[in-house]
Design a protein around this motif. Sequence first.
Motif, PDB file in Angstrom:
ATOM      1  N   TRP A 178       0.848  -1.185   0.000  1.00 14.12           N
ATOM      2  CA  TRP A 178       0.000   0.000   0.000  1.00 14.12           C
ATOM      3  C   TRP A 178       0.889   1.242   0.000  1.00 14.12           C
ATOM      4  CZ3 TRP A 178      -4.894  -0.270  -1.062  1.00 14.12           C
ATOM      5  CH2 TRP A 178      -5.689  -1.344  -0.651  1.00 14.12           C
ATOM      6  N   VAL A 179       0.511   2.253  -0.765  1.00 15.73           N
ATOM      7  CA  VAL A 179       1.232   3.529  -0.778  1.00 15.73           C
ATOM      8  C   VAL A 179       0.203   4.650  -0.750  1.00 15.73           C
ATOM      9  CG1 VAL A 179       2.708   5.072  -2.122  1.00 15.73           C
ATOM     10  CG2 VAL A 179       3.250   2.630  -1.997  1.00 15.73           C
ATOM     11  N   VAL A 180       0.387   5.599   0.166  1.00 17.67           N
ATOM     12  CA  VAL A 180      -0.519   6.739   0.235  1.00 17.67           C
ATOM     13  C   VAL A 180      -0.011   7.831  -0.706  1.00 17.67           C
ATOM     14  CG1 VAL A 180       0.633   7.849   2.207  1.00 17.67           C
ATOM     15  CG2 VAL A 180      -1.806   8.271   1.773  1.00 17.67           C
ATOM     16  N   GLY A 200      10.538  -0.149   3.360  1.00 19.99           N
ATOM     17  CA  GLY A 200      11.915   0.215   3.069  1.00 19.99           C
ATOM     18  C   GLY A 200      12.127   1.655   2.667  1.00 19.99           C
ATOM     19  N   HIS A 201      11.130   2.503   2.888  1.00 19.27           N
ATOM     20  CA  HIS A 201      11.298   3.925   2.599  1.00 19.27           C
ATOM     21  C   HIS A 201      10.803   4.757   3.788  1.00 19.27           C
ATOM     22  CE1 HIS A 201       7.180   3.373   0.419  1.00 19.27           C
ATOM     23  NE2 HIS A 201       6.990   3.588   1.702  1.00 19.27           N
ATOM     24  N   MET A 202      10.998   6.059   3.733  1.00 18.19           N
ATOM     25  CA  MET A 202      10.604   6.936   4.834  1.00 18.19           C
ATOM     26  C   MET A 202       9.106   6.820   5.066  1.00 18.19           C
ATOM     27  SD  MET A 202      11.444  10.976   5.265  1.00 18.19           S
ATOM     28  CE  MET A 202      10.782  11.974   6.597  1.00 18.19           C
ATOM     29  N   ASN A 203       8.740   6.509   6.307  1.00 20.80           N
ATOM     30  CA  ASN A 203       7.334   6.361   6.661  1.00 20.80           C
ATOM     31  C   ASN A 203       6.610   7.683   6.472  1.00 20.80           C
ATOM     32  OD1 ASN A 203       4.929   6.355   8.567  1.00 20.80           O
ATOM     33  ND2 ASN A 203       5.613   4.243   8.783  1.00 20.80           N
ATOM     34  N   ASN A 204       5.393   7.632   5.908  1.00 23.74           N
ATOM     35  CA  ASN A 204       4.681   8.884   5.613  1.00 23.74           C
ATOM     36  C   ASN A 204       4.427   9.712   6.868  1.00 23.74           C
ATOM     37  OD1 ASN A 204       1.567   8.749   6.405  1.00 23.74           O
ATOM     38  ND2 ASN A 204       2.152   6.702   5.743  1.00 23.74           N
ATOM     39  N   THR A 205       4.300   9.068   8.046  1.00 21.37           N
ATOM     40  CA  THR A 205       4.023   9.840   9.261  1.00 21.37           C
ATOM     41  C   THR A 205       5.235  10.664   9.697  1.00 21.37           C
ATOM     42  OG1 THR A 205       4.698   8.070  10.788  1.00 21.37           O
ATOM     43  CG2 THR A 205       2.418   8.047  10.029  1.00 21.37           C
ATOM     44  N   CYS A 206       6.439  10.247   9.324  1.00 15.35           N
ATOM     45  CA  CYS A 206       7.648  10.948   9.756  1.00 15.35           C
ATOM     46  C   CYS A 206       7.855  12.276   9.036  1.00 15.35           C
ATOM     47  CB  CYS A 206       8.871  10.049   9.561  1.00 15.35           C
ATOM     48  SG  CYS A 206       8.859   8.573  10.615  1.00 15.35           S
ATOM     49  N   THR A 227      -5.379  22.828   9.227  1.00 17.63           N
ATOM     50  CA  THR A 227      -5.557  22.102   7.967  1.00 17.63           C
ATOM     51  C   THR A 227      -4.206  21.558   7.518  1.00 17.63           C
ATOM     52  OG1 THR A 227      -7.339  23.615   7.310  1.00 17.63           O
ATOM     53  CG2 THR A 227      -6.406  22.213   5.595  1.00 17.63           C
ATOM     54  N   ILE A 228      -4.215  20.327   7.039  1.00 17.21           N
ATOM     55  CA  ILE A 228      -2.994  19.684   6.545  1.00 17.21           C
ATOM     56  C   ILE A 228      -3.317  19.051   5.195  1.00 17.21           C
ATOM     57  CG2 ILE A 228      -1.205  17.966   6.987  1.00 17.21           C
ATOM     58  CD1 ILE A 228      -2.186  18.072   9.979  1.00 17.21           C
ATOM     59  N   ILE A 229      -2.536  19.380   4.193  1.00 14.44           N
ATOM     60  CA  ILE A 229      -2.666  18.760   2.873  1.00 14.44           C
ATOM     61  C   ILE A 229      -1.289  18.236   2.485  1.00 14.44           C
ATOM     62  CG2 ILE A 229      -3.294  19.074   0.450  1.00 14.44           C
ATOM     63  CD1 ILE A 229      -4.986  21.496   1.343  1.00 14.44           C
ATOM     64  N   THR A 230      -1.209  16.976   2.140  1.00 13.70           N
ATOM     65  CA  THR A 230       0.066  16.355   1.807  1.00 13.70           C
ATOM     66  C   THR A 230      -0.042  15.580   0.502  1.00 13.70           C
ATOM     67  OG1 THR A 230       0.425  16.044   4.179  1.00 13.70           O
ATOM     68  CG2 THR A 230       1.942  14.926   2.692  1.00 13.70           C
ATOM     69  N   GLU A 231       1.012  15.658  -0.289  1.00 14.82           N
ATOM     70  CA  GLU A 231       1.094  14.886  -1.524  1.00 14.82           C
ATOM     71  C   GLU A 231       2.448  14.174  -1.555  1.00 14.82           C
ATOM     72  OE1 GLU A 231      -0.148  15.835  -5.996  1.00 14.82           O
ATOM     73  OE2 GLU A 231       1.567  17.028  -5.335  1.00 14.82           O
ATOM     74  N   HIS A 232       2.418  12.851  -1.681  1.00 20.90           N
ATOM     75  CA  HIS A 232       3.636  12.059  -1.812  1.00 20.90           C
ATOM     76  C   HIS A 232       3.789  11.665  -3.278  1.00 20.90           C
ATOM     77  CE1 HIS A 232       4.221  11.609   2.539  1.00 20.90           C
ATOM     78  NE2 HIS A 232       2.908  11.495   2.616  1.00 20.90           N
ATOM     79  N   GLN A 233       4.843  12.171  -3.912  1.00 25.24           N
ATOM     80  CA  GLN A 233       5.034  11.923  -5.341  1.00 25.24           C
ATOM     81  C   GLN A 233       6.037  10.813  -5.626  1.00 25.24           C
ATOM     82  OE1 GLN A 233       5.597  15.351  -7.815  1.00 25.24           O
ATOM     83  NE2 GLN A 233       3.979  16.518  -6.837  1.00 25.24           N
ATOM     84  N   SER A 234       7.003  10.630  -4.742  1.00 24.12           N
ATOM     85  CA  SER A 234       7.966   9.543  -4.919  1.00 24.12           C
ATOM     86  C   SER A 234       8.531   9.173  -3.556  1.00 24.12           C
ATOM     87  CB  SER A 234       9.091   9.935  -5.883  1.00 24.12           C
ATOM     88  OG  SER A 234       9.829  11.023  -5.364  1.00 24.12           O
ATOM     89  N   GLU A 235       9.143   8.017  -3.462  1.00 23.49           N
ATOM     90  CA  GLU A 235       9.689   7.561  -2.193  1.00 23.49           C
ATOM     91  C   GLU A 235      11.127   8.027  -2.022  1.00 23.49           C
ATOM     92  OE1 GLU A 235       9.874   3.294  -2.046  1.00 23.49           O
ATOM     93  OE2 GLU A 235      10.995   3.145  -3.914  1.00 23.49           O
ATOM     94  N   ILE A 236      11.584   7.974  -0.775  1.00 17.79           N
ATOM     95  CA  ILE A 236      12.981   8.244  -0.495  1.00 17.79           C
ATOM     96  C   ILE A 236      13.448   7.212   0.523  1.00 17.79           C
ATOM     97  CG2 ILE A 236      12.422   9.984   1.269  1.00 17.79           C
ATOM     98  CD1 ILE A 236      15.012  11.462   0.268  1.00 17.79           C
ATOM     99  N   ARG A 237      14.635   6.629   0.282  1.00 10.47           N
ATOM    100  CA  ARG A 237      15.112   5.494   1.063  1.00 10.47           C
ATOM    101  C   ARG A 237      16.315   5.867   1.923  1.00 10.47           C
ATOM    102  NH1 ARG A 237      14.505   0.057  -2.641  1.00 10.47           N
ATOM    103  NH2 ARG A 237      13.150   0.885  -4.269  1.00 10.47           N
TER     104      ARG A 237
END
Length: 239
Positions: free
Chosen positions: A49-51, A160-166, A184-194
Motif C-alpha cells: 500500500w502507498v498513500v 523500506g522507505h521513509m514512513n509517511n508519518t515521519c 488544515t494539513i494537505i500532503t502529496e507524496h510523489q515519490s519515495e525516499i530510502r
Amino acid sequence: MEIYEQKLSAPQAGLSTRGLFLWLQEIANAQCVPLGLSGDDLKAKGLMWVVLRYLVRVERWPEAGEALRLQTWPGSTRHGMMPRFYRLLDENGLCVVSASSVWTVVDRATRKMVIPEEHGIVLEGLVTGLEERRPPAPAKLETSESMDYTVTAEVLDANGHMNNTCYYDLAERCIGCVGQHPRTIITEHQSEIREGETMRVAWGREGGRFCLEGTRDVTVFRMELDYDGCAPGKASRTA
C-alpha cells in the motif's frame, strides 16, 4: 462494507501531528486485516500500500487523555486510486477531526503502480454522506528557507522507505512549529525516499500558512500546513 471504528485515548503528553497520522494509518490497516488486504497480506503478494495524498481538517485538537472514537471507510476505486475517509469523534459524538486520503497499490520489486483488481485487491466503496472532500494538491508559496535532509534507518517503514508519518515531524522542525497544532494539513507524496538518500526541503510562509517541498532528482513530497485560527474549543459538527 461498513464504517470501521476504534476507541482511542489521546496520549497524556498530548497528541502530536505525527501521532494523528499514525492513527489514520493504523486504522486503515486494521479494517483491511479481516479482508485479507493488510500490509502483511500485500507483502506476501509482492505488493504494498502507498498513500498518495492526505487532507486533514481540524475543528479542535484533542485534549490530553481525551476519550475518542476514530472511524474509517473506503470510497469507490477509480483507475487504481483508492480513496479512504476518516472521522475522529469526541465522547459526545462531535467530529473534532475529519480527513480523507488516496491510496494505491505498488509492486515491491519494480516500485510501479499496479491495477488493484488484477491482483484480487478489491475494497467495496461506501457512501455515507459524511465524507470529507478528497485531497486537493497542496498550495505553493515562494520558498525562503531550505535544508538538506538525509533519511536514516529510524524513519523507515516495512516498505523500506521513509514512513509517511515521519514527514510531519520533519516539517514541524523545519518551520519551527513543534508542539503546535495545524488546523488544515494537505500532503502529496510523489515519490519515495530510502535510507541514505538526501532531499532538499524548502519552505515558505504566508501568515499562518506554510508550504513545504522536498526534492532530489524528482519531487518527493509537497505539504501545506495552516495554523490560522487553530485553538482548543468545541467542535461544530454533529455525529
